[in-house]
Write a protein that holds these residues in place. Structure first.
Motif, PDB file in Angstrom:
ATOM      1  N   ALA A 164      16.216 -77.358  79.684  1.00  0.00           N
ATOM      2  CA  ALA A 164      15.004 -78.048  80.613  1.00  0.00           C
ATOM      3  C   ALA A 164      13.748 -77.853  79.600  1.00  0.00           C
ATOM      4  N   GLU A 165      12.897 -78.813  79.967  1.00  0.00           N
ATOM      5  CA  GLU A 165      11.622 -78.569  79.201  1.00  0.00           C
ATOM      6  C   GLU A 165      10.503 -79.405  80.100  1.00  0.00           C
ATOM      7  N   ILE A 166       9.375 -78.933  80.005  1.00  0.00           N
ATOM      8  CA  ILE A 166       8.338 -79.683  80.584  1.00  0.00           C
ATOM      9  C   ILE A 166       7.228 -79.559  79.646  1.00  0.00           C
ATOM     10  N   ASP A 167       6.332 -80.848  79.424  1.00  0.00           N
ATOM     11  CA  ASP A 167       5.282 -80.817  78.816  1.00  0.00           C
ATOM     12  C   ASP A 167       4.056 -80.390  79.304  1.00  0.00           C
ATOM     13  N   GLU A 168       3.026 -80.310  78.744  1.00  0.00           N
ATOM     14  CA  GLU A 168       1.711 -79.910  79.220  1.00  0.00           C
ATOM     15  C   GLU A 168       1.148 -81.214  79.017  1.00  0.00           C
ATOM     16  N   THR A 169       0.542 -81.668  80.198  1.00  0.00           N
ATOM     17  CA  THR A 169      -0.024 -83.063  80.148  1.00  0.00           C
ATOM     18  C   THR A 169      -1.322 -83.083  80.787  1.00  0.00           C
ATOM     19  N   VAL A 170      -2.217 -83.891  80.407  1.00  0.00           N
ATOM     20  CA  VAL A 170      -3.516 -84.297  81.339  1.00  0.00           C
ATOM     21  C   VAL A 170      -3.241 -84.941  82.473  1.00  0.00           C
ATOM     22  N   GLY A 171      -2.524 -85.815  82.538  1.00  0.00           N
ATOM     23  CA  GLY A 171      -2.189 -86.621  83.517  1.00  0.00           C
ATOM     24  C   GLY A 171      -0.743 -86.113  84.186  1.00  0.00           C
ATOM     25  N   PRO A 172      -0.364 -87.238  84.985  1.00  0.00           N
ATOM     26  CA  PRO A 172       1.323 -86.623  85.601  1.00  0.00           C
ATOM     27  C   PRO A 172       2.231 -86.265  84.574  1.00  0.00           C
ATOM     28  N   GLY A 173       2.862 -85.080  84.933  1.00  0.00           N
ATOM     29  CA  GLY A 173       3.438 -84.624  84.178  1.00  0.00           C
ATOM     30  C   GLY A 173       5.171 -84.856  84.332  1.00  0.00           C
ATOM     31  N   VAL A 174       6.069 -84.514  83.367  1.00  0.00           N
ATOM     32  CA  VAL A 174       7.370 -84.658  83.649  1.00  0.00           C
ATOM     33  C   VAL A 174       8.182 -83.579  83.356  1.00  0.00           C
ATOM     34  N   ALA A 175       9.256 -83.261  83.902  1.00  0.00           N
ATOM     35  CA  ALA A 175      10.299 -82.371  83.517  1.00  0.00           C
ATOM     36  C   ALA A 175      11.550 -82.871  83.018  1.00  0.00           C
ATOM     37  N   LEU A 176      12.214 -82.449  82.154  1.00  0.00           N
ATOM     38  CA  LEU A 176      13.256 -83.128  81.570  1.00  0.00           C
ATOM     39  C   LEU A 176      14.470 -82.064  81.550  1.00  0.00           C
ATOM     40  N   LEU A 177      15.677 -82.553  82.325  1.00  0.00           N
ATOM     41  CA  LEU A 177      16.898 -81.838  82.095  1.00  0.00           C
ATOM     42  C   LEU A 177      17.748 -82.514  81.197  1.00  0.00           C
ATOM     43  N   ALA A 178      18.399 -81.783  80.493  1.00  0.00           N
ATOM     44  CA  ALA A 178      19.251 -82.277  79.424  1.00  0.00           C
ATOM     45  C   ALA A 178      20.693 -81.726  79.567  1.00  0.00           C
ATOM     46  N   CYS A 179      21.699 -82.503  79.609  1.00  0.00           N
ATOM     47  CA  CYS A 179      22.964 -82.029  79.420  1.00  0.00           C
ATOM     48  C   CYS A 179      23.829 -82.678  78.220  1.00  0.00           C
ATOM     49  N   GLU A 180      24.730 -82.198  77.560  1.00  0.00           N
ATOM     50  CA  GLU A 180      25.356 -82.447  76.542  1.00  0.00           C
ATOM     51  C   GLU A 180      26.897 -82.458  76.860  1.00  0.00           C
ATOM     52  N   LEU A 181      27.460 -83.570  77.421  1.00  0.00           N
ATOM     53  CA  LEU A 181      28.862 -83.176  77.967  1.00  0.00           C
ATOM     54  C   LEU A 181      30.053 -82.948  76.897  1.00  0.00           C
ATOM     55  N   LEU A 182      31.018 -82.231  77.451  1.00  0.00           N
ATOM     56  CA  LEU A 182      32.147 -82.004  76.412  1.00  0.00           C
ATOM     57  C   LEU A 182      32.948 -83.324  76.355  1.00  0.00           C
ATOM     58  N   PRO A 183      33.581 -83.514  75.208  1.00  0.00           N
ATOM     59  CA  PRO A 183      34.199 -84.598  75.052  1.00  0.00           C
ATOM     60  C   PRO A 183      35.396 -84.758  76.058  1.00  0.00           C
ATOM     61  N   GLY A 184      35.532 -86.034  76.910  1.00  0.00           N
ATOM     62  CA  GLY A 184      36.608 -86.172  78.088  1.00  0.00           C
ATOM     63  C   GLY A 184      35.840 -85.675  79.475  1.00  0.00           C
ATOM     64  N   ALA A 185      34.827 -85.040  79.445  1.00  0.00           N
ATOM     65  CA  ALA A 185      34.273 -84.666  80.723  1.00  0.00           C
ATOM     66  C   ALA A 185      33.814 -85.914  81.525  1.00  0.00           C
ATOM     67  N   SER A 186      33.769 -85.956  82.676  1.00  0.00           N
ATOM     68  CA  SER A 186      33.508 -87.037  83.549  1.00  0.00           C
ATOM     69  C   SER A 186      31.924 -87.036  83.908  1.00  0.00           C
ATOM     70  N   PRO A 187      31.337 -88.123  83.284  1.00  0.00           N
ATOM     71  CA  PRO A 187      30.077 -88.150  83.544  1.00  0.00           C
ATOM     72  C   PRO A 187      29.549 -88.231  85.205  1.00  0.00           C
ATOM     73  N   ALA A 188      30.243 -88.953  85.931  1.00  0.00           N
ATOM     74  CA  ALA A 188      30.040 -88.852  87.327  1.00  0.00           C
ATOM     75  C   ALA A 188      29.983 -87.635  87.974  1.00  0.00           C
ATOM     76  N   GLU A 189      31.098 -86.875  87.536  1.00  0.00           N
ATOM     77  CA  GLU A 189      31.406 -85.540  88.154  1.00  0.00           C
ATOM     78  C   GLU A 189      29.941 -84.509  87.642  1.00  0.00           C
ATOM     79  N   VAL A 190      29.585 -84.668  86.362  1.00  0.00           N
ATOM     80  CA  VAL A 190      28.491 -83.923  85.812  1.00  0.00           C
ATOM     81  C   VAL A 190      27.071 -84.579  86.649  1.00  0.00           C
ATOM     82  N   GLU A 191      27.030 -85.702  86.914  1.00  0.00           N
ATOM     83  CA  GLU A 191      25.832 -86.117  87.759  1.00  0.00           C
ATOM     84  C   GLU A 191      26.019 -85.581  88.964  1.00  0.00           C
ATOM     85  N   ARG A 192      27.133 -85.596  89.830  1.00  0.00           N
ATOM     86  CA  ARG A 192      26.969 -85.164  91.037  1.00  0.00           C
ATOM     87  C   ARG A 192      26.849 -83.714  91.136  1.00  0.00           C
ATOM     88  N   ARG A 193      27.367 -82.898  90.416  1.00  0.00           N
ATOM     89  CA  ARG A 193      27.173 -81.655  90.282  1.00  0.00           C
ATOM     90  C   ARG A 193      25.676 -81.039  90.069  1.00  0.00           C
TER      91      ARG A 193
END
Lengths: 422, 407
Positions: free
Chosen positions: A299-328
């Motif tokens: 996770a990371e969050i920028d320091e901004t003057v205006g409206p900010g954004v936080a980013l969550l990043a996940c790198e999946l294992l080969p074969g893992a279900s994207p739908a399951e990762v998103e749901r969890r």
């Protein structure tokens, strides 16, 4: 006592010519770092000229009255220093680090290119080609490409949606005139902050006055960025973006965050650290260790003057279900928004962030960058205040931050999926 | 805890300890280095998995407890692996010094190396290979290293391969860790950090680098916009007397400040062909030879022009030699940038661990300066003539999928 007590605040003064100067005396090594921060980044450029601020950053190394094309780098090398430059949506920063007996060369370079940038047509054309190659490199990188797409979706019509590097079409529209206009408008003493950090004392002010004292615009009003204000982050229906490339699935989720000066910013950083900072965090424990769906989360969050954004990043294992990762992942966000962090999690996140704050100031170069950004965009005491807020945030404040920013309303969800994914 | 006691000075059987007080923020950095690394492994990937596993629990604490206790105190823990050693890194606030030292001994000497953690680390290393395969520069770089170093371990990723990682288990890691602990000096002048086994023999020698024999190879890097070029050949190892001259030559070619240096100035600044362009004359010099390495990324349509520019610059270097001004500037750069290499506790701890591992006085300022101080244009030109061989250049081209094999 706050850890910040070990860091004296910068000595900040405004020179007669309008330049704001900050001095941070640190004698740990015989080195001095200077940073000039102009309060003009990508958000200050016209939308049809996306990439203008970053283009100008490149041109600052391509010739001024006293330094020919490439000479800034050659001088830096001869003196055993290093230099760097960086453009964000809110600002553009230029850094030099030299041994303490020769740091004043940085002042000479900065004053020269602030007042006398050449912008020769041949150099502009050559640099455009370099930037187009840089853009191709960014687009070829799976994570960079995904981030550009997600931020565009997240910010919609806001200037922060524009890629700092620009787009092919807009880069081809930028010429010498546009660059010169942007430089004239924003690269003035009143629009800049100069920070000097390291093995140097009070005498720095006289040296700076000597270099910048004759700079024009003594009557300058302080120049602000491109009209970006500390509005709340955009809200609206959940948005999605999907790219097809490569062999591995990657997920990037953008969450609304407060601007860096907002008291809730520190609280959200603590929440995000509990969520995805380190091996004991919730997302790592569940998505990496328990369910073995991802190889890494962050996770990371920028320091901004205006409206900010936080980013969550996940790198999946080969074969893992994207739908399951998103749901969890969404389930974890919902749980955290509802229940908040436990007392143990709060204490751990706090300690991690305090240590991280110290680690990120080990070199005088880091100190100079952080101080210049703070003085130019926020306030001289911003860094200390942020740390003090981290140290003092109450569970109630964290609960409010979690509830306000982790609900699924303002999310933008981006996937980079292998081409053959159904 | 392990029950270890601090070493008595000069006592065999205990680690060599280097310590230095560093001015600045209250940060403590602890590094433990064990000789061996991937050049000592029999199953590719073992060193990487074993190095990372050092922080995944000990005989007395499980991995969850290790990380929870570290993160509760803001301590950063990392298991490390390289071609010549494995080890661990602990970074913390100064108030945690005693605990960090205790943990370093516990984790380095008595790691759990539990089967489930080893299996999981191997699986994640395989996932890393898949992730890196999405990166054109990494794919091109791997192909180039194989072209130069095969069958030596430097010719393959530290991760090994997806197939080899399936053979890395707890037993292999335990054996690898024990032999790393027991290993003697990698060079005659070195006593390992864990001096107990100085008499038990050196690390096994891996096969010598031979290369694949190809002068030119292409690798498909997927549906991307840019092509990648790496060119070079083997040069000298860490103990070669010409290494300092080649370090100067690296700065002249493009490893110095900003975009200075012949390769970036020509390829980027003059011809506008690339955003990233750089060069080194002895990249990765270690026990195995380093390499002349030129790297750039550009549009496929400009690749031939970029390759021509690289050749021309290397030929010009050999024909005319470096100028007096270039040599002076490179020497001044290396000497005057020294303070930046010794600014922080973390830099010092990395350096001291390397000094022990490599058996070199890397922390001796006078020694460091003397390596470059007396080098003049004649010496650098002579080193260039001895070690830069345009006729022996190997080229690896990473091409967007549809163009692979077309050049």
């Amino acid at each position: 006592m706050s850890v910040a007590a070990g860091w004296p605040p910068p000595d900040v003064r405004r020179l007669a010519g309008g330049l704001t100067v900050g001095l941070v005396e640190r004698r740990q090594a015989p080195v001095v770092s200077t940073v000039v921060c102009y309060r003009a980044g990508a958000a200050a450029e016209p939308a049809e000229l996306a990439g203008l601020a970053h283009f100008l950053e490149h041109m600052m190394f391509k010739g001024s009255a006293g330094y020919g094309p490439g000479e800034v780098d050659r001088v830096t090398q001869r003196l055993g220093g290093y230099n760097n430059a960086y453009t964000s949506h809110d600002a553009t920063l230029y850094q030099f680090s030299f041994a303490a007996d020769r740091w004043r060369e940085a002042l000479s370079i900065e004053a020269d290119r602030m007042a006398g940038l050449r912008l020769e047509a041949r150099q502009v054309e050559a640099e455009r080609e370099v930037i187009l190659e840089e853009l191709a490199m960014v687009e070829d990188d799976a994570w960079d490409a995904l981030e550009l797409a997600v931020l565009a979706e997240f910010y919609g019509d806001h200037p922060y949606a524009r890629p700092v590097i620009g787009r092919r079409a807009s880069l081809r529209r930028i010429g010498r005139e546009e660059l010169a206009h942007f430089h004239r408008r924003h690269y003035r003493p009143g629009g800049a902050v100069l920070v000097v950090a390291g093995d140097v004392g009070e005498e720095a002010f006289a040296a700076i006055e000597g270099c910048f004292g004759s700079a024009e615009s003594a009557a300058d009003e302080p120049v602000t960025g491109g009209g970006v204000t500390a509005d709340p982050a955009p809200r609206g229906p959940r948005r999605r973006v999907e790219l097809r490339r490569g062999e591995l699935a990657r997920l990037l989720v953008a969450l609304p965050a407060p601007p860096a000066v907002d008291p809730g910013y520190a609280a959200l950083r603590l929440v995000l650290t509990g969520l995805a900072g380190g091996r004991s965090s919730r997302l790592h424990s569940r998505l990496v260790e328990k369910h073995r769906l991802c190889s890494s989360v962050g996770a990371e969050i920028d320091e901004t003057v205006g409206p900010g954004v936080a980013l969550l990043a996940c790198e999946l294992l080969p074969g893992a279900s994207p739908a399951e990762v998103e749901r969890r992942l969404l389930a974890e966000l919902e749980r955290l928004a509802g229940d908040g962090l436990t007392a143990d999690e709060i204490a751990r996140a706090r300690r991690q962030l305090v240590a991280e704050w110290v680690f990120s100031r080990e070199t005088v170069g880091q100190e100079a960058m952080a101080t210049a950004t703070a003085v130019a965009l926020f306030e001289a005491e911003h860094e200390r205040r942020h740390l003090e807020r981290i140290e003092a945030c109450s569970p109630g404040q964290l609960g409010l931050a979690a509830a306000a920013h982790l609900d699924a309303g303002g999310l933008a969800i981006g996937w980079s999926l292998p081409e053959e994914t159904p | 805890m392990s029950g270890l006691r601090p070493p008595a000075p000069g006592t065999d059987g205990w680690p060599r300890v280097r310590c230095r007080r560093v001015e600045g923020p209250p940060v403590v950095a602890v590094r433990v280095a064990l000789p061996g690394g991937s050049r000592a492994e029999t199953v590719p990937g073992t060193a990487l998995v074993c190095g990372r596993a050092l922080v995944e629990g000990s005989r007395s604490r499980g991995w969850r407890q290790v990380f929870r206790e570290a993160e509760d105190r803001g301590v950063e823990l990392d298991g490390l692996a390289g071609y010549e050693g494995i080890g661990l890194a602990i970074d913390c606030l100064a108030s945690e010094l005693d605990r960090a030292l205790g943990w370093a001994a516990e984790l380095a000497l008595e790691p759990a190396l539990a089967p489930d953690r080893i299996g999981w680390l191997a699986e994640r290393a395989a996932a890393e290979l898949a992730a890196l395969a999405d990166q054109p520069a990494a794919l091109t770089g791997w192909a180039f290293l194989e072209q130069l170093y095969d069958p030596n371990p430097r010719g393959r990723p530290l991760q090994g391969s997806i197939q080899s990682l399936e053979r890395v288990g707890s037993d292999e890691c335990r054996e690898f860790h024990e032999s790393s602990l027991a290993r003697g000096p990698m060079r005659r002048r070195v006593e390992s950090l864990f001096g107990a086994a100085v008499e038990r023999g050196e690390a096994p020698s891996p096969p010598m680098p031979a290369g694949t024999g190809e002068r030119r190879r292409t690798v498909a890097v997927g549906r991307v916009d840019q092509a990648h070029l790496v060119a070079g050949h083997l040069t000298v190892g860490r103990d070669h007397p010409d290494l300092p001259a080649l370090e100067l030559l690296s700065v002249i070619l493009g490893a110095g400040a900003g975009l200075s240096g012949r390769i970036p100035e020509r390829v980027r600044e003059l011809d506008g062909l690339a955003y990233v362009a750089g060069a080194e004359a002895a990249a990765g010099a270690g026990l195995e030879p380093g390499r002349l390495e030129v790297y750039l990324a550009t549009s496929p349509g400009r690749l031939a022009r970029a390759e021509r520019a690289v050749r021309e610059e290397l030929v010009r270097l050999l024909d005319d030699g470096p100028s007096e001004e270039e040599v002076r500037s490179a020497r001044d750069y290396l000497l005057a940038s020294e303070p930046f290499r010794f600014e922080t506790a973390r830099q010092w701890s990395d350096l001291l661990a390397q000094a022990e591992l490599f058996g070199m006085p890397l922390d001796d300022m006078a020694w460091r300066r003397a390596r470059w101080q007396l080098l003049d244009r004649t010496a650098v030109a002579a080193a260039a003539r001895r070690h830069v061989r345009v006729g022996e250049l190997r080229f690896t081209l990473g091409l967007p999928a549809e163009g692979a094999g077309a050049i």
